[in-house]
Design an enzyme around this catalytic site. Structure first.
Site, short mmCIF file in Angstrom:
data_model
loop_
_atom_site.label_atom_id
_atom_site.label_comp_id
_atom_site.label_asym_id
_atom_site.label_seq_id
_atom_site.Cartn_x
_atom_site.Cartn_y
_atom_site.Cartn_z
N LYS A 13 -18.38 48.16 -18.31
CA LYS A 13 -18.35 46.81 -18.09
C LYS A 13 -18.14 46.54 -16.68
O LYS A 13 -18.63 45.77 -15.93
CB LYS A 13 -17.24 46.08 -18.82
CG LYS A 13 -17.11 44.60 -18.92
CD LYS A 13 -16.55 44.18 -20.04
CE LYS A 13 -15.29 44.93 -20.36
NZ LYS A 13 -13.99 44.70 -19.70
N ARG A 87 -10.45 37.30 -24.17
CA ARG A 87 -10.31 38.62 -25.02
C ARG A 87 -9.88 38.04 -26.42
O ARG A 87 -9.52 39.09 -27.36
CB ARG A 87 -9.18 39.33 -24.47
CG ARG A 87 -9.71 40.47 -23.57
CD ARG A 87 -8.51 41.09 -23.09
NE ARG A 87 -8.38 42.55 -22.70
CZ ARG A 87 -8.82 43.08 -21.47
NH1 ARG A 87 -9.25 42.40 -20.79
NH2 ARG A 87 -8.77 44.38 -21.30
N ARG A 126 -12.17 58.65 -17.17
CA ARG A 126 -12.66 57.97 -16.19
C ARG A 126 -11.45 58.23 -15.14
O ARG A 126 -10.27 58.12 -15.24
CB ARG A 126 -12.79 56.33 -16.33
CG ARG A 126 -11.58 55.70 -16.82
CD ARG A 126 -12.09 54.22 -16.87
NE ARG A 126 -11.21 53.64 -17.28
CZ ARG A 126 -11.37 52.09 -17.92
NH1 ARG A 126 -12.50 51.68 -17.88
NH2 ARG A 126 -10.43 51.53 -18.29
N ARG A 165 -5.26 55.45 -14.42
CA ARG A 165 -4.54 54.24 -14.88
C ARG A 165 -3.71 54.83 -15.79
O ARG A 165 -4.09 55.36 -16.80
CB ARG A 165 -5.46 53.15 -15.42
CG ARG A 165 -5.66 51.94 -14.40
CD ARG A 165 -6.42 51.12 -14.75
NE ARG A 165 -6.27 50.50 -16.22
CZ ARG A 165 -7.15 49.47 -16.49
NH1 ARG A 165 -8.41 49.17 -16.18
NH2 ARG A 165 -6.83 49.06 -17.99
N ARG A 177 -5.69 48.31 -27.26
CA ARG A 177 -6.79 47.44 -26.47
C ARG A 177 -8.00 47.51 -27.14
O ARG A 177 -8.73 46.65 -27.32
CB ARG A 177 -6.93 48.20 -25.04
CG ARG A 177 -5.86 47.71 -23.94
CD ARG A 177 -5.53 48.97 -23.21
NE ARG A 177 -6.50 48.93 -22.00
CZ ARG A 177 -6.81 50.31 -21.49
NH1 ARG A 177 -6.19 51.39 -21.90
NH2 ARG A 177 -7.65 50.21 -20.42
P1 AMP Z 1 -8.46 45.59 -18.14
O1 AMP Z 1 -8.32 46.06 -16.80
O2 AMP Z 1 -9.31 44.80 -18.58
O3 AMP Z 1 -8.42 47.06 -18.89
O4 AMP Z 1 -7.00 44.88 -18.43
C1 AMP Z 1 -5.71 45.65 -18.39
C2 AMP Z 1 -4.84 44.86 -18.93
O5 AMP Z 1 -4.46 43.64 -18.45
C3 AMP Z 1 -4.90 44.65 -20.45
O6 AMP Z 1 -4.57 45.53 -21.42
C4 AMP Z 1 -3.92 43.14 -20.89
O7 AMP Z 1 -2.72 43.98 -20.98
C5 AMP Z 1 -4.19 42.52 -19.42
N1 AMP Z 1 -5.11 41.73 -19.69
C6 AMP Z 1 -6.37 41.61 -19.02
N2 AMP Z 1 -7.07 40.57 -19.40
C7 AMP Z 1 -6.46 39.97 -20.27
C8 AMP Z 1 -6.56 38.73 -20.91
N3 AMP Z 1 -7.97 38.02 -21.06
N4 AMP Z 1 -5.85 38.33 -22.00
C9 AMP Z 1 -4.52 38.87 -21.98
N5 AMP Z 1 -4.18 39.87 -21.34
C10 AMP Z 1 -5.25 40.47 -20.38
#
Ligand code: AMP
Length: 224
Positions: A13, A87, A126, A165, A177
């Site tokens: 994505k 989300r 990744r 990460r 997740r």
């Molecule tokens: P990502 O980089 O999209 O994998 O996001 C990393 C982490 O940020 C997620 O596992 C959540 O802990 C937090 N996060 C990102 N977007 C959201 C969202 N829309 N609502 C709540 N937590 C979020």
């Protein structure tokens, strides 16, 4: 043009988002990246969000929703591609309401469809480039394998240093997740369904298991 992009963590994505940003000159807004920059900068918001992120839990809505809506408002003129938000069904409803009251229109929803097991395997392999998180580098995918310099793996796009990460190397955090993403009652799949059922926005669903350029081709064909 305003777009929402959905896909499980590991679906590519972010990579597709970076390509669309370049092509349409819109802002690419990634909720996860905004949180990571707050954590890096040691802000109050970053301190509050860190423990949730490390566990793979959602950061509470009273922190996340205002943060994202403020960022979107700043990109009103340029147009935006929103990645990582909503989300959950509750976030989808809040976004829909906020867009209506701010006079912003959602033009497309892009959904990258990928089986959970494939997404999980992709996350572990990744590697993130220090210069741009969305430069695609993966140790188990030939087409985007990192380059090598002085016996070290470096970014295949720019030669930058690579890292992982913490929440990508922790199986429990990955599982959480994905539990949230694939939940079609109140989670992210429910948010996608919310826009499908609304019917006033075009939803483009593409197969995320094919190579990056093919996924891009499938999206662009329908974004006319
Ligand atoms: P990502 O980089 O999209 O994998 O996001 C990393 C982490 O940020 C997620 O596992 C959540 O802990 C937090 N996060 C990102 N977007 C959201 C969202 N829309 N609502 C709540 N937590 C979020």
């Amino acid at each position: 043009m305003n777009i929402l992009i959905f896909g499980p963590n590991g679906s590519g994505k972010g990579t597709q988002g970076a390509i669309l940003k370049e092509k349409y000159g819109m802002d690419h807004i990634e909720s996860g990246a905004i949180f990571r920059s707050h954590i890096k900068g040691g802000t109050e918001l970053g301190k509050k969000a860190k423990a949730y992120i490390d566990r793979g839990d959602l950061v509470p809505d009273d922190i996340t929703i205002p943060m994202v809506l403020e960022t979107l408002a700043k990109s009103k003129d340029k147009g935006w591609l929103l990645d990582g938000f909503p989300r959950s069904l509750a976030q989808a409803e809040a976004l829909d309401k906020a867009l209506e009251s701010s006079g912003m229109r959602l033009d497309y929803v892009v959904e990258i469809v990928l089986e959970r097991k494939i997404a999980r395997d992709r996350i572990m392999g990744r590697r993130l480039c220090v210069n741009d998180n969305n430069h695609p580098n993966h140790i188990a995918i030939d087409a985007i394998r990192p380059a090598e310099k002085d016996g070290k793996l470096v970014c295949r796009v720019c030669g930058g240093e690579l890292s992982t990460r913490a929440d990508d190397q922790d199986e429990a955090a990955i599982n959480k997740r994905h539990d949230i993403y694939y939940d079609d009652k109140t989670g992210t799949m429910a948010a996608v369904d919310y826009f499908k059922k609304k019917g006033n926005v075009k939803v483009i669903s593409v197969d995320g298991s094919v190579p990056i350029q093919e996924v891009t081709g499938l999206i662009l064909k329908q974004l006319a």
